[in-house]
Design a protein around this motif. Structure first.
Motif, PDB file in Angstrom:
ATOM      1  N   TYR A  19       0.844  -1.192   0.000  1.00 35.75           N
ATOM      2  CA  TYR A  19       0.000   0.000   0.000  1.00 35.75           C
ATOM      3  C   TYR A  19       0.883   1.249   0.000  1.00 35.75           C
ATOM      4  CZ  TYR A  19      -3.472  -3.405   1.514  1.00 35.75           C
ATOM      5  OH  TYR A  19      -4.288  -4.510   1.600  1.00 35.75           O
ATOM      6  N   THR A  20       0.313   2.339  -0.453  1.00 30.02           N
ATOM      7  CA  THR A  20       1.001   3.636  -0.394  1.00 30.02           C
ATOM      8  C   THR A  20       0.184   4.575   0.477  1.00 30.02           C
ATOM      9  OG1 THR A  20       2.023   3.394  -2.573  1.00 30.02           O
ATOM     10  CG2 THR A  20       1.825   5.627  -1.695  1.00 30.02           C
ATOM     11  N   LEU A  21       0.865   5.182   1.443  1.00 29.28           N
ATOM     12  CA  LEU A  21       0.223   6.129   2.356  1.00 29.28           C
ATOM     13  C   LEU A  21       0.899   7.479   2.199  1.00 29.28           C
ATOM     14  CD1 LEU A  21      -1.690   6.802   4.704  1.00 29.28           C
ATOM     15  CD2 LEU A  21       0.091   6.008   6.273  1.00 29.28           C
ATOM     16  N   ASN A  22       0.148   8.475   1.696  1.00 29.01           N
ATOM     17  CA  ASN A  22       0.698   9.808   1.481  1.00 29.01           C
ATOM     18  C   ASN A  22       0.223  10.720   2.611  1.00 29.01           C
ATOM     19  OD1 ASN A  22       2.094  11.859   0.196  1.00 29.01           O
ATOM     20  ND2 ASN A  22       0.355  12.444  -1.068  1.00 29.01           N
ATOM     21  N   LEU A  23       1.150  11.153   3.457  1.00 31.74           N
ATOM     22  CA  LEU A  23       0.805  11.986   4.608  1.00 31.74           C
ATOM     23  C   LEU A  23       0.720  13.460   4.199  1.00 31.74           C
ATOM     24  CD1 LEU A  23       3.133  10.322   7.278  1.00 31.74           C
ATOM     25  CD2 LEU A  23       0.700   9.903   6.882  1.00 31.74           C
ATOM     26  N   PRO A  24      -0.043  14.267   4.941  1.00 29.19           N
ATOM     27  CA  PRO A  24      -0.199  15.687   4.602  1.00 29.19           C
ATOM     28  C   PRO A  24       1.110  16.469   4.731  1.00 29.19           C
ATOM     29  CG  PRO A  24      -1.914  14.962   6.134  1.00 29.19           C
ATOM     30  CD  PRO A  24      -0.885  13.875   6.092  1.00 29.19           C
ATOM     31  N   VAL A  25       1.135  17.646   4.074  1.00 29.80           N
ATOM     32  CA  VAL A  25       2.288  18.561   4.160  1.00 29.80           C
ATOM     33  C   VAL A  25       2.546  18.934   5.616  1.00 29.80           C
ATOM     34  CG1 VAL A  25       3.130  20.859   3.566  1.00 29.80           C
ATOM     35  CG2 VAL A  25       1.853  19.519   1.883  1.00 29.80           C
ATOM     36  N   GLY A  26       3.808  18.905   6.006  1.00 32.72           N
ATOM     37  CA  GLY A  26       4.189  19.369   7.331  1.00 32.72           C
ATOM     38  C   GLY A  26       4.212  18.317   8.411  1.00 32.72           C
ATOM     39  N   VAL A  27       3.795  17.093   8.101  1.00 33.97           N
ATOM     40  CA  VAL A  27       3.812  16.028   9.109  1.00 33.97           C
ATOM     41  C   VAL A  27       5.252  15.723   9.496  1.00 33.97           C
ATOM     42  CG1 VAL A  27       3.396  13.569   9.510  1.00 33.97           C
ATOM     43  CG2 VAL A  27       1.645  14.973   8.429  1.00 33.97           C
ATOM     44  N   SER A  28       5.505  15.650  10.799  1.00 40.40           N
ATOM     45  CA  SER A  28       6.876  15.397  11.270  1.00 40.40           C
ATOM     46  C   SER A  28       6.991  14.114  12.094  1.00 40.40           C
ATOM     47  CB  SER A  28       7.375  16.578  12.114  1.00 40.40           C
ATOM     48  OG  SER A  28       6.512  16.790  13.220  1.00 40.40           O
TER      49      SER A  28
END
Length: 220
Positions: A19-28
C-alpha cells in the motif's frame, strides 16, 4: 484490518500486501499503525524505517504454523507547492505595498535618489528557498517551493529624472557672484583686475560644486 492513527487503511484487502500512504504537508511524526489479528495465535511485528518518517513500514505476520506474510506500507509526505512569500518590503520606503498574489511591481523612487533600496523578504514556509538578485534597476526574487515549484517576484525601480537646470550659486575665486539670481540666466558683469581669469565654480541644487576656468576673452 490495518489502521492508521485509529482509522482503517484506505483500500485495505487482506490479500493485498503493498500500500502507499501519502501523509499531509508538514507532518513530522511517524504514523501510528495498529491492526486486528486474524486469530490469537498470530505473532505480529512492526518494522519501521530507521530514520525519518518516510519509507517502508513492514507488518510481519507470523502464523502458528506455515509461511510468514509481510504487509508493506510505503509512506511518503506531500511536498508543499507554495511559492508565495509572507512579506516583501523596501528598506526606508514604507509606502511600498506588497500583495503575495502579485508577482510584478514597478516602484518609482523620489527625485534625486539614484540608489536602489535594499529588498527584505520573509518566507511563508521554512522549506522554501529564496534567491534575491539585483540586475541594474530590476530586483528578481526567485522562490522555490518544497516540491520544486518556482515562483518569481520582480520589482522594477524607476528613478525620477530632475528637470531642474538652475544653479544654487556661481563663485568667482570662491566669492559669490554679485547679484546672482538662480532664475537670471544672463546679464552678469565681472571686471577683471589683471590678466588672470578667475576660477569659476558653481553650486548645483544638490550642493555639489563643479569647477571651470574662463578664457580671458570670455571673462565677462
Amino acid at each position: 484490518m490495518i489502521y492508521v492513527g485509529g482509522e482503517p487503511l484506505a483500500g485495505y484487502n487482506k490479500d493485498v500486501l503493498e500500500y502507499t500512504l501519502n501523509l499531509p504537508v508538514g507532518v513530522s511524526g511517524k504514523p501510528v499503525l495498529t491492526w486486528d489479528k486474524h486469530d490469537d495465535y498470530q505473532t505480529v511485528t512492526l518494522r519501521e524505517p530507521s530514520t525519518g518518517v518516510e519509507g517502508d513500514y513492514r507488518i510481519v505476520v507470523k502464523p502458528q504454523s506455515g509461511a510468514t506474510r509481510t504487509y508493506i506500507i510505503h509512506v511518503t509526505i506531500s511536498r508543499s507547492s507554495n511559492t508565495s512569500l509572507a512579506k516583501l518590503s523596501l528598506t526606508g520606503y514604507d509606502d511600498f505595498v506588497f500583495d503575495a498574489a502579485v508577482r510584478d511591481y514597478t516602484y518609482t523612487l523620489p527625485e534625486g535618489v539614484s540608489q536602489v533600496p535594499a529588498v527584505v523578504f520573509e518566507k511563508a514556509e521554512e522549506s522554501q528557498r529564496v534567491i534575491s538578485v539585483l540586475n541594474d534597476v530590476v530586483q528578481t526574487i526567485r522562490v522555490t517551493a518544497e516540491d520544486g515549484s518556482i515562483g518569481v517576484y520582480t520589482i522594477t525601480f524607476v528613478v525620477q529624472k530632475s528637470a531642474n537646470a538652475l544653479l544654487n550659486m556661481i563663485y568667482l575665486d570662491g566669492v559669490e557672484l554679485a547679484g546672482f539670481d538662480a532664475e537670471k540666466l544672463s546679464g552678469y558683469t565681472y571686471t577683471m583686475t589683471g590678466s588672470t581669469c578667475p576660477v569659476v565654480t558653481v553650486e548645483l541644487m544638490s550642493v555639489s560644486r563643479l569647477q571651470y576656468c574662463l578664457r580671458p576673452d570670455k571673462a565677462a
